[in-house]
Design an enzyme around this catalytic site. Structure first.
Site, PDB file in Angstrom:
ATOM      1  CG  HIS A   1     -19.260 120.072 -16.315  1.00 13.43           C
ATOM      2  ND1 HIS A   1     -18.158 120.692 -16.926  1.00 13.43           N
ATOM      3  CD2 HIS A   1     -19.314 118.833 -16.377  1.00 13.43           C
ATOM      4  CE1 HIS A   1     -17.233 119.747 -17.231  1.00 13.43           C
ATOM      5  NE2 HIS A   1     -17.921 118.403 -17.206  1.00 13.43           N
TER       6      HIS A   1
ATOM      7  NE  ARG B   1       0.493  85.106 -11.946  1.00 10.62           N
ATOM      8  CZ  ARG B   1      -0.393  84.177 -12.510  1.00 10.62           C
ATOM      9  NH1 ARG B   1      -0.372  83.969 -13.768  1.00 10.62           N
ATOM     10  NH2 ARG B   1      -1.519  83.533 -11.894  1.00 10.62           N
TER      11      ARG B   1
ATOM     12  NE  ARG C   1       2.048  89.747  -9.279  1.00 12.22           N
ATOM     13  CZ  ARG C   1       1.942  88.545  -9.006  1.00 12.22           C
ATOM     14  NH1 ARG C   1       1.100  88.204  -8.039  1.00 12.22           N
ATOM     15  NH2 ARG C   1       2.640  87.758  -9.555  1.00 12.22           N
TER      16      ARG C   1
ATOM     17  CD  GLU D   1       1.462  88.697  -2.445  1.00 12.40           C
ATOM     18  OE1 GLU D   1       2.123  89.625  -2.816  1.00 12.40           O
ATOM     19  OE2 GLU D   1       1.266  87.923  -3.211  1.00 12.40           O
TER      20      GLU D   1
ATOM     21  CG  ASN E   1      -1.687  80.233  -5.120  1.00 14.29           C
ATOM     22  OD1 ASN E   1      -2.756  79.839  -4.688  1.00 14.29           O
ATOM     23  ND2 ASN E   1      -1.105  80.281  -6.247  1.00 14.29           N
ATOM     24  CG  ASP E   2       2.746  83.992  -2.215  1.00 14.70           C
ATOM     25  OD1 ASP E   2       3.383  84.961  -2.997  1.00 14.70           O
ATOM     26  OD2 ASP E   2       3.487  82.862  -2.095  1.00 14.70           O
TER      27      ASP E   2
ATOM     28  NE  ARG F   1       2.386  77.692  -3.885  1.00 14.69           N
ATOM     29  CZ  ARG F   1       1.828  77.950  -5.140  1.00 14.69           C
ATOM     30  NH1 ARG F   1       0.939  77.426  -5.657  1.00 14.69           N
ATOM     31  NH2 ARG F   1       2.269  79.074  -5.572  1.00 14.69           N
TER      32      ARG F   1
ATOM     33  CB  CYS G   1      -6.018  86.771  -8.359  1.00 14.86           C
ATOM     34  SG  CYS G   1      -4.829  87.592  -7.286  1.00 14.86           S
TER      35      CYS G   1
END
Lengths: 88, 587
Positions: free
Chosen positions: B195, B304, B340, B439, B462-463, B473, B510
């Site tokens: 196993h 999200r 998340r 991030e 982005n962050d 931004r 992402c």
């Protein structure tokens, strides 16, 4: 009481999976069942006990059944061991 | 100091794989249990306690069986049937019950004794196939005892990459050891049919068996450097520099062929250069779950959850969340879905929550910073994820982590959540991957530290861009200098990628960069293999991926990394786009 002896002919003997097949089968019947290897015997509804028997290929499985469906149970065991080869 | 001589030991190959690391020797057989007396009145509750624990373990095995069935097939899952039958064994039950009544000792001690007897009597059998099953008995014993109160837990505090040496290693222990980032294992028991070998192969975890001979030889070599070659069953202790070099090269080669093999089985978006790209979706709404299948995506790279709070006065209950996550898991199966945890605060929308007004919310109280203080909210969400994860394809992603202690604290809370579910007898899957959102530059620059503990990285470009460049931004006065292709951002991305590759954890991007026709070729050229994008970007990304040659993309990346001017980067990328994607792919 119904007694019988069966020859084990599957490749690896009664290792874990065949033991499990045996116990799955015996669990379906009401009768008490004992399996033996010629030296000692065990409760045929207990996987841990049946594995302990250590019956290898070409060994003999001794069977003793007691109860209302004992005959049916023993013939079902015969089928599993000698005909169906533990469904291998 | 004189260097010790190289020792070569032969064993049996259990599972292919090459490991290089220090030996960690431990005694897995040692079960420290105390016989604790109980009163006459406590006998019946002690027995029902015993039955409950065995029932719980059986349920746990059922879940594992389902997972194994899906991953490696029916036949291998049957092994677990044997373990489930042991838990139901009438002889075992009556023996334990009788002894508890007679001796008035807590059930765990008695159970352990009886199982050890069975284990030893199976070990005494001459037939090797039957002897293997002693393992299953030992494994069931350990699974059950893990839940007993009198057990002292075994430690897995070895260094990452260690080669674990144990006289006996059960499949459950093997999984723990592999999760604790060992790189390979040596055990004295277990053959190719065991196993253990099956699980090790499924895990891709290299190991050898010493057939009762290796453990004693290795017992006093703890911490020595060693090379394990699971392909041929060889162990080299105190390797020479030459052996080390050879095996480092072999290891890379082996890994590459393995990856190639796994990827062939899936239909994936792939570039002509032979590299495969994992393309997944970013989703925010429950009503969009069906898009994963519609766009033929490989799961959801980012869900999200803070959007579940929109227009709500309070956090959704554990039950509500469980249902939503279950639905997500179902829509993504067989691919994974990364959930998340709530990232409220910052620029993100929230419902009617009473968050304090912050002058600078992006740099304020948000993401994991809130979760680590609002512990119950966080644990409720984690419990819902664990309960929903019956098919084993959900993963947890932690946002706004800036230092490793935050990640560790979150992991602790996740363990607490499991404990609480267990106490409440709730069905859940204890196996789950936990990853970090990269991030914040401080996390990115210490990615090597995170990579040793996290199961994966998701880079939120982005962050990351706005924190690296100190540009908001959403502020029109400066938004024109918000450039994800700034050399500083690209260098940070490279750093994170290298750290992830070094520790062999997966990393995906992402942020919007992953769906932008200008930057996709660059990211792939840099070596990123996972992109998570919004549904609308999927067709574009897929076309870009399928139209280009990996070698070209590598050249593109090299060219970009040679420049010293940020404006030049954009020009190189624009030229590449003009040349290769003229036919009006959206920007």
């Amino acid at each position: 009481m119904v007694k019988a002896k069966f020859k084990v002919i599957n490749v690896k003997g009664i290792h874990a999976r065949p033991s499990a097949e045996l116990v799955k089968l015996t669990a379906k019947y009401k009768s008490e069942i004992r399996f033996g290897n010629g030296h000692f015997e065990v409760n045929g509804k207990s996987l841990l006990e049946v594995m302990k028997l250590g019956v290898t290929r070409n060994g003999t499985l001794h069977v003793k059944a007691n109860g209302e469906d004992a005959k049916k149970l023993v013939s079902a065991i015969q089928r599993l061991v000698e005909v169906d080869n533990f469904n291998e | 100091m004189k260097k010790a001589d190289e020792i070569i030991l032969e064993g049996i190959s259990l599972s292919k794989g090459i490991a290089i690391g220090p030996l960690f020797v431990y005694d897995s057989q040692k079960v420290s249990l105390k016989p604790i007396k109980i009163s006459f009145e406590a006998i019946e509750s002690e027995i029902s306690n015993f039955k409950t624990v065995l029932k719980q373990v059986r349920k746990e095995l059922q879940i594992i069986k389902k997972n194994v069935q899906e991953k490696v097939g029916e036949q291998k899952a049957q092994i677990l049937d044997v373990q489930m039958m042991i838990l139901r064994d009438p002889e075992l039950h009556s023996k334990v019950e009788d002894k508890v009544r007679l001796q008035r000792i807590k059930w765990d001690f008695i159970f352990s004794e009886i199982m050890t007897e069975y284990h030893d009597s199976l070990l005494g059998i001459k037939d090797s196939v039957l002897r293997e099953r002693a393992f299953d008995v030992h494994d069931v014993k350990m699974r059950v005892l893990k839940r007993s109160s009198s057990l002292i837990p075994k430690d897995t505090k070895f260094r990452d990459g260690a080669i674990v040496v144990a006289e006996i290693l059960t499949p459950t222990e093997l999984i723990d050891v592999s999760k604790a980032k060992a790189s390979g294992f040596v055990t004295d028991f277990g053959g190719v049919n065991s196993h253990l070998a099956i699980i090790a192969n499924a895990l891709g975890f290299g190991g050898i068996s010493g057939s009762g001979k290796l453990y004693s030889k290795l017992a006093n070599l703890a911490n020595s450097m060693a090379i394990l070659d699971g392909r041929v069953g060889k162990l080299i202790v105190n390797p020479t520099l030459e052996s080390l070099k050879n095996y480092q090269a072999e290891k890379i080669k082996f890994k590459r062929t393995q990856t190639l093999f796994t990827n062939q089985r899936l239909e994936e978006a792939s570039t002509e250069g032979g590299i495969s790209i994992n393309l997944s979706l970013n989703l925010s709404l429950e009503t969009d779950f069906h898009l994963a299948k519609k766009f033929n995506a490989q799961g959801v790279g980012l869900f999200r959850t803070e959007h579940l709070l929109l227009d709500k006065a309070d956090y959704p209950t554990e039950k509500t969340q469980t249902e939503i996550y279950k639905k997500l898991a179902k829509h993504c199966f067989p691919y994974s879905a990364r959930i998340r945890t709530f990232d409220i605060g910052g620029e993100k929308l929230v419902g009617n929550f009473n968050l304090p007004t912050q002058i600078n919310p992006s740099l304020g109280w948000r993401g994991i910073r809130i979760s680590l203080e609002e512990i119950e909210v966080f644990k409720t969400q984690i419990k819902a994820i664990l309960r929903a994860n019956t098919s084993g394809n959900l993963e947890i992603l932690l946002p706004m982590v800036s230092k490793i202690s935050e990640f560790r604290k979150a992991k602790e809370l996740i363990e607490e959540a499991k404990e609480e579910l267990l106490q409440k007898n709730k069905k859940f899957n204890p196996e789950i991957k936990v990853g970090v959102m990269i991030e914040i530059p401080s996390a990115a620059l210490t990615a090597d530290i995170f990579a040793k503990e996290a199961d994966f990285f998701s880079i939120g470009t982005n962050d990351l861009t706005q924190y690296t460049l100190a540009v908001d931004r959403s502020n029109n006065l400066v938004s024109d200098i918000y450039t994800p292709t700034h050399l500083a951002v690209l260098r940070i991305l490279k750093l994170v990628l290298d750290s992830a590759k070094k520790e062999k954890i997966s990393v995906n991007i992402c942020g919007e960069m992953a769906g932008n026709i200008l930057t996709i070729p660059l990211l792939i050229g840099m070596g990123f293999e996972g992109l998570s994008v919004s549904p609308s970007s999927i067709p574009t990304v897929r076309e870009v991926i399928n139209k280009t040659d990996l070698n070209l993309l590598k050249q593109l990346s090299a060219e970009v990394f040679e420049t010293t001017e940020n404006e030049q980067v954009r020009k190189i990328l624009t030229d590449f786009k003009e040349e290769h994607f003229k036919e009006g792919l959206g920007d």
